[in-house]
Scaffold this motif. Structure first.
Motif, PDB file in Angstrom:
ATOM      1  N   ASN A 136       0.828  -1.193   0.000  1.00 54.57           N
ATOM      2  CA  ASN A 136       0.000   0.000   0.000  1.00 54.57           C
ATOM      3  C   ASN A 136       0.870   1.254   0.000  1.00 54.57           C
ATOM      4  O   ASN A 136       1.722   1.431   0.869  1.00 54.57           O
ATOM      5  N   THR A 137       0.670   2.127  -0.978  1.00 52.93           N
ATOM      6  CA  THR A 137       1.445   3.359  -1.048  1.00 52.93           C
ATOM      7  C   THR A 137       0.839   4.455  -0.180  1.00 52.93           C
ATOM      8  O   THR A 137       1.516   5.439   0.125  1.00 52.93           O
ATOM      9  N   GLY A 138      -0.442   4.293   0.177  1.00 54.05           N
ATOM     10  CA  GLY A 138      -1.120   5.329   0.947  1.00 54.05           C
ATOM     11  C   GLY A 138      -1.510   6.531   0.113  1.00 54.05           C
ATOM     12  O   GLY A 138      -1.982   7.540   0.651  1.00 54.05           O
ATOM     13  N   ILE A 139      -1.326   6.446  -1.206  1.00 54.29           N
ATOM     14  CA  ILE A 139      -1.628   7.561  -2.105  1.00 54.29           C
ATOM     15  C   ILE A 139      -3.015   7.369  -2.700  1.00 54.29           C
ATOM     16  O   ILE A 139      -3.363   6.263  -3.158  1.00 54.29           O
ATOM     17  N   ASN A 140      -3.805   8.431  -2.718  1.00 56.56           N
ATOM     18  CA  ASN A 140      -5.143   8.353  -3.298  1.00 56.56           C
ATOM     19  C   ASN A 140      -5.068   8.286  -4.822  1.00 56.56           C
ATOM     20  O   ASN A 140      -4.176   8.892  -5.424  1.00 56.56           O
ATOM     21  N   PRO A 141      -5.983   7.549  -5.449  1.00 55.60           N
ATOM     22  CA  PRO A 141      -5.980   7.463  -6.914  1.00 55.60           C
ATOM     23  C   PRO A 141      -6.164   8.843  -7.539  1.00 55.60           C
ATOM     24  O   PRO A 141      -6.772   9.743  -6.959  1.00 55.60           O
ATOM     25  N   GLY A 142      -5.600   9.003  -8.716  1.00 55.94           N
ATOM     26  CA  GLY A 142      -5.705  10.278  -9.418  1.00 55.94           C
ATOM     27  C   GLY A 142      -4.683  10.325 -10.532  1.00 55.94           C
ATOM     28  O   GLY A 142      -4.231   9.270 -11.029  1.00 55.94           O
ATOM     29  N   PRO A 143      -4.259  11.518 -10.934  1.00 56.31           N
ATOM     30  CA  PRO A 143      -3.280  11.655 -12.025  1.00 56.31           C
ATOM     31  C   PRO A 143      -1.981  10.909 -11.778  1.00 56.31           C
ATOM     32  O   PRO A 143      -1.268  10.560 -12.725  1.00 56.31           O
ATOM     33  N   LEU A 188       6.685   8.547  -3.018  1.00 55.91           N
ATOM     34  CA  LEU A 188       6.737   7.290  -2.266  1.00 55.91           C
ATOM     35  C   LEU A 188       7.749   7.366  -1.115  1.00 55.91           C
ATOM     36  O   LEU A 188       7.976   6.361  -0.436  1.00 55.91           O
ATOM     37  N   ASP A 189       8.367   8.522  -0.938  1.00 57.83           N
ATOM     38  CA  ASP A 189       9.368   8.744   0.106  1.00 57.83           C
ATOM     39  C   ASP A 189      10.571   7.815  -0.056  1.00 57.83           C
ATOM     40  O   ASP A 189      11.166   7.357   0.920  1.00 57.83           O
ATOM     41  N   VAL A 190      10.923   7.523  -1.296  1.00 57.91           N
ATOM     42  CA  VAL A 190      12.128   6.744  -1.594  1.00 57.91           C
ATOM     43  C   VAL A 190      13.263   7.732  -1.818  1.00 57.91           C
ATOM     44  O   VAL A 190      13.197   8.585  -2.710  1.00 57.91           O
ATOM     45  N   LYS A 191      14.317   7.637  -1.000  1.00 63.09           N
ATOM     46  CA  LYS A 191      15.450   8.559  -1.084  1.00 63.09           C
ATOM     47  C   LYS A 191      16.703   7.778  -1.469  1.00 63.09           C
ATOM     48  O   LYS A 191      17.411   7.268  -0.603  1.00 63.09           O
ATOM     49  N   PRO A 192      16.978   7.680  -2.756  1.00 60.14           N
ATOM     50  CA  PRO A 192      18.070   6.805  -3.215  1.00 60.14           C
ATOM     51  C   PRO A 192      19.443   7.465  -3.326  1.00 60.14           C
ATOM     52  O   PRO A 192      20.443   6.783  -3.507  1.00 60.14           O
ATOM     53  N   ILE A 193      19.500   8.780  -3.241  1.00 63.63           N
ATOM     54  CA  ILE A 193      20.758   9.473  -3.514  1.00 63.63           C
ATOM     55  C   ILE A 193      21.531   9.698  -2.221  1.00 63.63           C
ATOM     56  O   ILE A 193      21.077  10.428  -1.333  1.00 63.63           O
ATOM     57  N   GLU A 194      22.686   9.037  -2.126  1.00 67.51           N
ATOM     58  CA  GLU A 194      23.546   9.250  -0.971  1.00 67.51           C
ATOM     59  C   GLU A 194      24.283  10.565  -1.160  1.00 67.51           C
ATOM     60  O   GLU A 194      24.969  10.773  -2.152  1.00 67.51           O
ATOM     61  N   ALA A 195      24.096  11.440  -0.204  1.00 69.13           N
ATOM     62  CA  ALA A 195      24.663  12.776  -0.342  1.00 69.13           C
ATOM     63  C   ALA A 195      25.561  13.088   0.842  1.00 69.13           C
ATOM     64  O   ALA A 195      25.292  12.700   1.968  1.00 69.13           O
ATOM     65  N   GLY A 196      26.611  13.791   0.556  1.00 67.27           N
ATOM     66  CA  GLY A 196      27.536  14.171   1.618  1.00 67.27           C
ATOM     67  C   GLY A 196      28.719  14.911   1.046  1.00 67.27           C
ATOM     68  O   GLY A 196      28.884  15.037  -0.168  1.00 67.27           O
ATOM     69  N   VAL A 197      29.538  15.387   1.927  1.00 67.05           N
ATOM     70  CA  VAL A 197      30.724  16.141   1.533  1.00 67.05           C
ATOM     71  C   VAL A 197      31.928  15.215   1.521  1.00 67.05           C
ATOM     72  O   VAL A 197      32.088  14.392   2.425  1.00 67.05           O
ATOM     73  N   SER A 198      32.752  15.338   0.504  1.00 74.25           N
ATOM     74  CA  SER A 198      33.993  14.566   0.422  1.00 74.25           C
ATOM     75  C   SER A 198      35.173  15.519   0.277  1.00 74.25           C
ATOM     76  O   SER A 198      35.043  16.591  -0.343  1.00 74.25           O
TER      77      SER A 198
END
Length: 300
Positions: A136-143, A188-198
């Protein structure tokens, strides 16, 4: 704006007081700290830098300025700060300068431990497989249904919300994330990008460290230290060299050799009697088998 006279190697030139103060601040920081590090900002978002600046304000001074300004300020103190001329050559693109007394290695490890995962933006590169899990995504149907369809994610409507029918891989490592896919992942609150300072470059006590020099996998070093210790300990035991660590092992080894010698010589003691009798029984059994194989039988 008030004007102040600054002397540099090109001669006597008049600069705004604000710029003079910036020059002097840069030169003071360069002289005050043991390490000057450079971070390229091409993959760093301003929110990340602000968070790091706030968290490490007592340990790391971070400045983002124009490269030419930094280069001209540093040119005047090459003789005072060893290696600064090398750093000047690395100032290309959008950079942040960091002044600290932490070693370049510890600085880089500190940043590695403070990396976060952020939502993807259109044009980002997928660092690994991106999967939208079933459920379940918890998102209501629509566009938004069209966004799932365009990303080839099978869905169904159940109890008034959108459900993903099965686990679906929407990107593979190295794929460019489209704007529409990025928007869907964000919903979907998927956060795939690892971000940080190098740390891309640093100087410390006249030595220069490039990005590849600062990449340390701590566990590999731990494993190497453990392996080296074990090999050294084995060598000290083999060489009968007494140390705090090898003495217990040498005593155990000495006892085992002593028992083996006593058993071999048939010497009876409380520690060897069972071993000697066991060996004698085994020898007698072996002899009995050999005699039986030659036709001899035991006489009562």
């Amino acid at each position: 704006m008030s004007q102040t006279t600054v002397i540099n190697k090109l001669g006597r030139t008049s600069y705004p007081e604000r710029k003079v103060n910036l020059y002097e601040n840069l030169q003071s920081l360069a002289k005050s700290y043991n390490v000057i590090a450079l971070c390229r900002m091409t993959k760093v978002r301003s929110a990340q830098l602000m968070a790091i600046r706030k968290k490490f304000k007592n340990e790391i001074k971070i400045l983002t300025i124009k490269n030419k300004v930094a280069q001209r300020a540093f040119e005047q103190i090459f003789e005072d700060v060893k290696g600064l001329e090398f750093l000047n050559k690395e100032l290309e693109g959008q950079c942040a300068l960091m002044f600290t007394n932490l070693s370049p290695f510890k600085l880089n490890l500190t940043f590695d431990k403070n990396k976060i995962f952020m939502a993807a933006k259109g044009g980002d590169i997928a660092p690994n497989e991106l999967l939208i899990p079933a459920g379940n995504t918890g998102i209501n149907p629509g566009p938004v249904l069209s966004e799932f369809k365009e990303s080839n994610v099978p869905t169904k409507i159940d109890q008034g919300t959108i459900w993903v029918s099965k686990d679906t891989i929407v990107a593979k490592p190295g794929d460019v994330i489209s704007q529409k896919l990025a928007a869907l992942l964000s919903k979907l609150d998927v956060k795939p990008i690892e971000a940080g300072v190098s740390v891309n470059y640093a100087i410390a006590e006249g030595l220069e460290f490039k990005e590849k020099d600062l990449k340390i996998v701590v566990q590999e070093y731990v494993d190497e230290i453990v392996r080296s210790f074990q090999e050294a300990l084995a060598l000290t035991v083999e060489a009968v060299y007494f140390t705090k660590e090898s003495t217990p092992l040498l005593l155990i080894k000495g006892k085992q050799h002593g028992l083996s010698l006593a058993v071999e010589a048939g010497y009876l003691s409380p520690e060897t009697v069972e071993l000697v009798l066991g060996k004698a029984n085994a020898v007698a059994g072996n002899l009995s088998q050999q005699l039986s194989s030659k036709g001899y039988s035991p006489q009562n």
